[in-house]
Design a protein around this motif. Structure first.
Motif: not given
Length: 199
Positions: A88-94, A169-172, A174-180
């Motif tokens: 589920f989170f993979d879809v969000v991040l993709d 956070l993605s809108r601010t 934030a780097p993908m590493a932090e979101l992951r």
């Protein structure tokens, strides 16, 4: 042969959806929608109704484009709730990492602007958020034998809450590493809680 200008409704909806996604409902004007779609106010009203109705059509378009991805991810790990939540989170991040679409999530961003929406649009956003929560709850059903329903409901809320945090956070920037890392923490929280049998 008609002299009226023809246009592709699906393409216009895609462009309108992108405007709402990038700017949010409150900051989206009819002029902005007109420039994005190439339609004048009269054509916009004729094809889609008022801004509020076009927003709801955009939500439907967004759901049609992305909901099946969540369904497929969860269903691919039926019987393994931890893996399902991870997928589920993979879809969000993709989606967030896709350079061809705006950052964030139209539904989450719209939920943050509920006070600016009409009652009908509030209901549409609420339905979208509720559908996501139910989707995650269904993924957790494989653990139902050892856990109270209320506990699994709470875990589903946690997962959707983490999803919303990732989007914001993605809108601010934030780097993908932090979101992951945040997504991984959500998966680990689910795994730790499910490892404790309550019955």
């Amino acid at each position: 042969m008609s002299g009226r200008k023809q246009f592709d409704v699906d393409e216009a909806l895609d462009r309108a959806m992108r405007v709402f996604w990038e700017l949010g409902y409150a900051e989206t004007s009819l002029d902005t929608l007109g420039r994005a779609t190439g339609l004048g106010r009269g054509s916009l009203y004729g094809a889609f109704g008022a801004k509020d109705e076009l927003f709801r059509r955009s939500l439907e378009r967004y759901a049609a484009r992305y909901e099946h991805r969540y369904e497929e991810a969860v269903d691919a790990h039926a019987g393994d709730p931890v893996a399902a939540v991870g997928a589920f989170f993979d879809v969000v991040l993709d989606r967030i990492g896709d350079p061809d679409v705006p950052v964030g999530c139209l539904v989450v961003q719209s939920a943050a602007q509920l006070p600016t929406l009409s009652p009908e649009s509030r209901k549409a956003v609420d339905r979208a958020v509720t559908a996501q929560r139910r989707r995650v709850r269904r993924a957790l059903d494989a653990a139902a034998a050892g856990h109270e329903p209320a506990e699994l409901d709470s875990l589903a809320l946690l997962v959707v809450g983490v999803q919303h945090a990732i989007v914001v956070l993605s809108r601010t920037g934030a780097p993908m590493a932090e979101l992951r890392s945040l997504a991984d923490a959500g998966v680990q929280a689910v795994a730790d809680r499910l490892a404790v049998t309550t019955r």
